[in-house]
Enzyme design. Structure first.
Site, PDB file in Angstrom:
ATOM      1  N   GLY A  70     -10.606   1.246 -22.185  1.00 63.85           N
ATOM      2  CA  GLY A  70     -10.263  -0.096 -21.712  1.00 63.85           C
ATOM      3  C   GLY A  70     -10.434  -1.097 -22.833  1.00 63.85           C
ATOM      4  N   CYS A  97     -13.768   6.791 -24.661  1.00 68.75           N
ATOM      5  CA  CYS A  97     -13.753   5.504 -25.361  1.00 68.75           C
ATOM      6  C   CYS A  97     -14.593   4.465 -24.604  1.00 68.75           C
ATOM      7  CB  CYS A  97     -12.303   5.057 -25.578  1.00 68.75           C
ATOM      8  SG  CYS A  97     -12.165   3.791 -26.841  1.00 68.75           S
ATOM      9  N   TYR A  98     -13.974   3.442 -24.024  1.00 68.99           N
ATOM     10  CA  TYR A  98     -14.784   2.477 -23.260  1.00 68.99           C
ATOM     11  C   TYR A  98     -15.606   3.196 -22.194  1.00 68.99           C
ATOM     12  CZ  TYR A  98     -16.211  -1.611 -20.591  1.00 68.99           C
ATOM     13  OH  TYR A  98     -16.963  -2.571 -19.956  1.00 68.99           O
ATOM     14  N   HIS A 187      -9.444   9.297 -27.919  1.00 69.12           N
ATOM     15  CA  HIS A 187      -8.617   9.512 -26.723  1.00 69.12           C
ATOM     16  C   HIS A 187      -8.052  10.932 -26.723  1.00 69.12           C
ATOM     17  CE1 HIS A 187      -8.412   5.372 -25.126  1.00 69.12           C
ATOM     18  NE2 HIS A 187      -8.689   5.045 -26.379  1.00 69.12           N
ATOM     19  N   ASP A 245      15.264   9.798  -8.625  1.00 67.24           N
ATOM     20  CA  ASP A 245      14.198   9.625  -7.635  1.00 67.24           C
ATOM     21  C   ASP A 245      14.732   9.640  -6.199  1.00 67.24           C
ATOM     22  OD1 ASP A 245      12.886   9.285  -9.981  1.00 67.24           O
ATOM     23  OD2 ASP A 245      12.666   7.112  -9.798  1.00 67.24           O
ATOM     24  N   LYS A 387       7.444  10.837 -13.118  1.00 65.72           N
ATOM     25  CA  LYS A 387       8.882  11.094 -13.279  1.00 65.72           C
ATOM     26  C   LYS A 387       9.185  12.548 -13.677  1.00 65.72           C
ATOM     27  CE  LYS A 387      13.004   9.016 -13.723  1.00 65.72           C
ATOM     28  NZ  LYS A 387      13.454   7.938 -12.823  1.00 65.72           N
TER      29      LYS A 387
END
Ligand code: XMP
Length: 531
Positions: A70, A97-98, A187, A245, A387
């Site tokens: 974040g 990370c955060y 990350h 979709d 997707k």
């Protein structure tokens, strides 16, 4: 992104599968954690850190929790914290990370700002072993990761040890084996951390004990049951747009409830070449789905006459779409449910880093969107999927590749690819140029490498020479971009040979175009569409 509270109809689908909860602190890449987990067969959901009350977390019954990255700094007083309950459930936790910093801070460690900032590619030295590095990294190795941080931990909380370090992040990987808490300064979810997916898999499969049984076949069977339970003997309408979709949603619904489903395809006359014929052939003839095909092109083009402002075009098309859709659904006697192809990225509740509203760049209009004021309940069978997962499901359902693999197409169609006034003549010219361009892309085997490719008919006429004569015709622009989500985009680097071939064909074969340009603007600062 919309906010959607889970209710009976939207409760986690995967009650029979292992689940991981991802608490989002607002990183740009949180969704990628979910994607990586799903790719390894683990069902997970992303919730904002501040929308996770204890009862909701316990009800979800995750096997483990991931705290995302974040933009905030733990050192700021108002910065986000993880709900305390997550540290009291005895569940494995991975902080990224955060997420790593907030975990360290909440468990009694120290985090400081003002140290060496690391952004982008970095290398870390693996100095120990732990469950998440098992079989992936060996002690003594130097490994590539992707960092994005300014703060760092300076004192570990009790029970933690260091597993890997870098110059800027002495606590690049930390572990508390007893509590099964792990943290990475980098990350693992992004592809620039080459072994990141394997590290995440170790967390979910080894540490949390997930079996990885979340498959599309299982999803299909469970979703069919769920649709039947929700709809009962009710009637459902579904707006088909020809896109991936709504197509997948329609076929899935049809498999679940057969003739209780009617699809409505509103043809605004601004579709690509042969698209309408293909929709009718696929859904009515091949899948035997009840389909209302309303050719409303005269109405749309009539009302667009004289409209040049991009936002007014979009609003006009959006309004007409709803009017026509309502008319058609009244004609068939109404329905109890409206089916939509809403995807998971639209459902994820977003965490705003600033708390402020975001700027509207363009008012997006989804054909098949919910007409306001329609009093129907929603059926959204794809709201758990990304997707690419929808495409996998579409193939599983036997939907032709031409539809499943198709590039995204905006709801307002060719109208926003014709800057200035839209007329039938211009739409026909554009359709022809666009189909040549796409045919060449397909022939060159490039279609799947491109996120979106299309032609734009420019509102300028230029002088040319053909044969012995002077021409004074329109110019057209070609656009092709790569992207993962349409939020950012890079220009596709065609060869000059390819571009000149397409340009030659368009100028020779399309009457009304005598000049072709290639748009080399990335997004940002450009947008993908021209309007
Ligand atoms: P932009 O032009 O904003 O487009 O960079 C990003 C993505 O969104 C698509 N797009 C739309 N899709 N209704 C849609 O359903 C719309 O009004 C609309 N406008 C843009 C665009 O094609 C690209 O994929």
């Amino acid at each position: 992104m919309t906010h959607a509270a889970p209710d009976a109809a939207t409760a986690p689908l995967a009650q029979h599968h292992d689940r991981i909860l991802i608490l989002d602190f607002g990183s740009q890449v949180t969704q990628l954690i979910a994607r990586r987990l799903r790719e390894s067969g683990v069902y997970c959901e992303v919730w904002p850190f501040n929308a996770a009350p204890e009862a909701r977390i316990r009800g979800f019954a995750p096997r483990g929790i991931i705290l995302s990255g974040g933009p905030a700094s733990v050192t700021e007083a108002e910065s986000p914290r993880a709900p305390e309950v997550v540290f009291g459930m005895g569940l494995p936790i991975l902080g990224i990370c955060y997420g790593q910093q907030v975990m360290a801070h909440q468990l009694g460690g120290t985090v400081e700002g003002g140290h060496l900032r690391e952004f982008g590619r970095a290398h870390i030295d693996v100095t120990g072993d732990c469950a998440i590095t098992q079989g992936v990294w060996s002690r003594g190795a130097r490994e590539q990761v992707w960092m994005s941080h300014g703060d760092r931990i300076t004192k570990l909380p009790e029970g933690f040890r260091v597993v890997a370090a870098s110059e800027g992040a002495p606590f690049a990987v930390i572990a508390n084996d007893e509590r099964r808490y792990y943290g990475t300064m980098f990350h693992p979810e992004v592809v620039h951390t080459p072994h990141g997916a394997a590290l995440l898999r170790n967390f979910t499969h080894i540490v949390c004990g997930c079996t990885g049984d979340w498959t599309m076949g299982a999803f299909r069977a469970e979703m069919i049951e769920k649709i039947r339970a929700q709809v009962g003997s009710g009637r459902v309408v579904c707006g088909l747009s020809g896109g991936v979709d709504s197509s997948v949603a329609a076929v899935l619904l049809h498999e679940a409830i057969g003739d209780q489903l009617t699809c409505i395809y509103v043809d605004h006359g601004l579709m690509r070449a042969n698209e309408s014929e293909q929709v009718v052939a696929t859904f009515r003839d091949r899948f035997n789905i009840k389909l209302v095909h309303r050719d409303a092109s005269d109405l749309f083009l009539g009302q667009l006459s004289g409209v040049t402002d991009p936002e007014r075009k979009r609003k006009t098309i959006g309004r007409l779409f709803i009017e026509v859709f309502e008319e058609e659904q009244t004609k068939i006697g109404g329905a109890d449910f409206l089916a939509q192809g809403t995807l998971y990225p639209d459902v994820i509740e977003s965490v705003s880093a600033t708390g402020g509203p975001s700027v509207t760049i363009k008012s997006h209009h989804n054909v098949g969107g919910l007409p306001e004021g329609m009093r129907m309940k929603l059926v959204e069978p794809l709201r758990d999927l990304f997707k690419d997962e929808v495409r996998v499901l579409g193939r599983e359902l036997g939907i032709p590749e031409a539809i499943v693999g198709r590039h995204p197409f905006p709801g307002p169609g060719l109208a926003i690819r014709i800057p200035g006034e839209v007329t039938k003549e211009k739409a026909d010219i554009l359709r022809h140029a666009d189909s040549i361009y796409l045919e060449e892309i397909r022939n060159a085997g490039l279609y799947d490498a491109i996120w979106q490719a299309f032609a734009v008919l420019l509102p300028v006429r230029t002088v040319g020479v053909m044969g012995d004569g002077r021409t004074y015709d329109s110019a057209c622009a070609l656009r092709a971009v790569t992207s993962t989500d349409g939020m950012t985009a890079d220009v596709y680097p065609f060869s000059m040979e390819f571009l000149t071939r397409v340009a030659g064909r368009i100028v020779n074969e399309v009457r009304g175009i005598n000049r072709v340009t290639y748009d080399i603007t990335s997004k940002p600062p450009g947008t993908i569409e021209w309007e």
